[in-house]
Design an enzyme around this catalytic site. Structure first.
Site, short mmCIF file in Angstrom:
data_model
loop_
_atom_site.label_atom_id
_atom_site.label_comp_id
_atom_site.label_asym_id
_atom_site.label_seq_id
_atom_site.Cartn_x
_atom_site.Cartn_y
_atom_site.Cartn_z
N ASP A 99 -2.15 6.94 2.79
CA ASP A 99 -1.60 7.94 1.88
C ASP A 99 -0.40 7.42 1.08
OD1 ASP A 99 0.31 7.77 3.83
OD2 ASP A 99 0.00 9.79 4.62
N GLY A 100 0.00 6.18 1.32
CA GLY A 100 1.12 5.62 0.58
C GLY A 100 2.48 6.11 1.02
N LYS A 112 10.01 1.91 0.14
CA LYS A 112 8.93 1.94 1.13
C LYS A 112 8.59 3.40 1.43
CE LYS A 112 7.58 0.02 5.62
NZ LYS A 112 7.99 -0.92 6.69
N ASP A 165 1.43 -11.43 7.32
CA ASP A 165 1.91 -10.63 6.19
C ASP A 165 3.23 -9.94 6.50
OD1 ASP A 165 -0.26 -9.33 7.84
OD2 ASP A 165 0.62 -7.54 6.96
N ASN A 166 3.71 -10.06 7.73
CA ASN A 166 5.02 -9.51 8.08
C ASN A 166 6.04 -10.63 8.29
OD1 ASN A 166 4.04 -6.91 7.94
ND2 ASN A 166 3.67 -6.74 10.13
N GLY A 222 0.81 -1.22 0.00
CA GLY A 222 0.00 0.00 0.00
C GLY A 222 0.84 1.26 0.00
N ARG A 223 2.12 1.10 0.31
CA ARG A 223 2.99 2.29 0.31
C ARG A 223 4.41 1.93 -0.12
NH1 ARG A 223 4.46 3.66 6.47
NH2 ARG A 223 4.07 1.66 7.45
N ASP A 268 9.70 -6.16 7.88
CA ASP A 268 8.70 -5.11 8.12
C ASP A 268 8.79 -4.57 9.55
OD1 ASP A 268 7.27 -3.96 6.18
OD2 ASP A 268 5.43 -5.09 6.49
N ARG A 322 14.49 -0.72 0.91
CA ARG A 322 14.67 -2.03 1.53
C ARG A 322 15.23 -3.00 0.51
NH1 ARG A 322 9.57 -3.86 4.67
NH2 ARG A 322 8.76 -4.29 2.60
#
Ligand code: AMP
Ligand code: MG
Length: 480
Positions: A120-121, A108, A247-248, A92-93, A257, A171
């Site tokens: 807001d990304g 990122k 998801d991490n 998402g960002r 993450d 990253r």
């Protein structure tokens, strides 16, 4: 799309998995940061990637120009967050820029994507710096982690609880695949895509599993082992991740993450570093169980191909691998020769004494590097001797060592197992406060020190103290 080879103007770059498997996400152009500038830079990683911190690299990594002959990709994934399934997440960002020397570069904080939901990304400078420092710190401690090449600051306004500025962490990892990627294709019943994703993962990252009689089973076994080793390392070094959602979780077993993470200051087994974690699901002492819980979520995605017995067999490796790794790490820290499971009681006894005394975790263990086990007045005594159970523990420890014949080499080996410096929350905070005022020197200095955590260089002595009491007031949450 077939992998593209070097093209003029972009030597060394490859488009990567998002272009091999186009259904893995969406092609998105980054939203450039306003007035981008270097805030952090990892020299040794940059050298392996053959990148220099020049204007062209800054423009590329801050999203200002896209000289690469392909568009970056935001990937789709899902995952179990705080125990419940979220059917659609995704980058998402962040964007996958491409690969260099087998490493994916991920921006990122590069602006909105189809997976931004209401976000807001962006990433704010403080969280970008924390991820940069943590990846570098864990890497140099010898814990598997994604790396961070750079932090780029900007004048782009970003609103959190107050107005802050946007930043990008670059990253770096051979793969950014999360358990959640596999969950997404499993739960949306896209079995052909799931099979292709697994095949690509095996081909690029698990060649040994690919050659095994049952590649998917061998792959799950490998992920189980790597995850167990990394979680064991967190427990041995006092690292609390804070948001162990599936998801991490990295498919490579890397620490992944960074959000509201913390290294323990005063030892507290149930320490919760994430203020959004009201139940303590991701408390320090819950991490080993949560690692296995997440592996179970990954194993579910293999049910089309593997029997329950096979899945259970693979998952059963987790505990012995974790215990063996933890014993190896803690045995080295305490100086125990050929550590055995029976030594867990001795280690646990020390942790109980530390917790009762409110003793600093890392500095108490570092004192083993200056300890004469034959003496009854050691740095460890100065921290713990007033505790009621200390004397019997010390005698048990002495008996276990059975005498140290050569003190110098014994202490030297302890110094190689016990860092003289860790990334404390308040140290990161001081570097962030300066960087927010435009002074990056404290960050560069802390970064330099974290690259040599076992080295007792007197230049960095001011960074080694136990945490000051004000550091307990620093609040870490998912807002970043
Ligand atoms: P995280 O808490 O960083 O692990 O993010 C969880 C999910 O929320 C991921 O899908 C992220 O991409 C997304 N996310 C987090 N922060 C933002 C943001 N500021 N804008 C858009 N998406 C975000
Ligand atoms: Mg995440």
């Amino acid at each position: 799309m077939a992998e593209q080879t070097d093209r003029e103007g972009t030597p060394g770059w490859q488009p990567g998995i998002g272009h091999r498997l186009p259904w893995l996400g969406s092609q998105v152009r980054p939203a450039p940061l306003a007035n981008p500038r270097w805030v952090g830079w990892s020299e040794d990683l940059a050298a392996t990637l053959e990148l220099a911190p020049d204007e062209a690299t800054l423009a590329l990594l801050s999203g200002s120009v896209t000289p690469l002959p392909w568009t970056p990709v935001a990937q789709v994934y899902s995952g179990h967050q705080f125990g419940g399934y979220t059917p659609r997440l995704g980058d998402g960002r962040g964007l996958h820029l491409g690969e260099r020397h087998g490493q994916e570069l991920f921006l990122k904080g590069s602006g909105p994507t189809p997976y931004s939901r209401s976000g807001d990304g962006r990433a704010v400078l403080r969280s970008a710096i924390r991820e940069f420092l943590a990846s570098e710190a864990l890497h140099h401690l010898g814990i598997a982690t994604t790396r961070a090449l750079a932090v780029i600051g900007s004048d782009t306004p970003v609103w959190r609880e107050q107005q802050e500025t946007g930043a990008i962490t670059v990253r770096v990892s051979p793969s950014h695949l999360r358990f959640g990627h596999f969950e997404y294709f499993y739960y949306t019943r896209q079995q052909a895509q799931l099979a292709a994703l697994i095949e690509d993962t095996l081909a690029h990252h698990f060649p040994d599993a690919l050659a095994a009689p049952n590649p998917k089973l061998a792959w799950l076994e490998a992920v189980v082992s790597r995850t167990a080793e990394t979680v064991a390392d967190w427990q041995a070094f006092g690292f609390c991740h804070g948001v162990l959602n599936s998801d991490n979780m990295s498919i490579l077993g890397e620490t992944f993450d960074y959000g509201p993470f913390a290294f323990l200051d005063a030892f507290q087994a149930g320490h919760i570093c994430n203020h959004s974690d009201h139940q303590g699901r991701y408390a320090f002492d819950q991490q080993p169980g949560i690692g296995l819980w997440n592996l179970n979520r990954l194993a579910v995605t293999l049910t089309p191909w593997l029997s329950e017995e096979q899945l259970k067999g693979a998952l059963a490796r987790y505990e012995p691998v974790l215990v063996a790794r933890y014993l190896a790490r803690m045995g080295a820290r305490l100086g125990l020769d050929a550590p055995q499971e029976a030594d867990l009681a001795l280690i646990g006894g020390l942790l109980n004494l530390m917790e009762a005394a409110g003793a600093d975790y890392s500095n108490t263990l570092r004192s083993f590097a200056e300890l004469d086990p034959a003496s009854d007045d050691t740095p460890l005594h100065r921290r713990l001797a007033t505790q009621p159970g200390f004397d019997p523990w010390w005698r048990r420890y002495q008996a276990r060592l059975g005498g140290v014949t050569e003190l110098g080499p014994w202490q030297w080996a302890r110094a190689q197992a016990n860092p003289a410096l860790i990334l404390r929350t308040h140290l990161a905070q001081e570097a962030i406060a300066a960087a927010e005022q435009g002074d990056n020197a404290p960050l560069a200095r802390l970064h330099r020190a974290l690259c040599r955590p076992y080295d007792p260089d007197s230049d960095f002595d001011d960074l080694r103290d136990d945490a000051p009491s004000w550091s307990q007031q620093i609040t870490l949450s998912c807002s970043s």
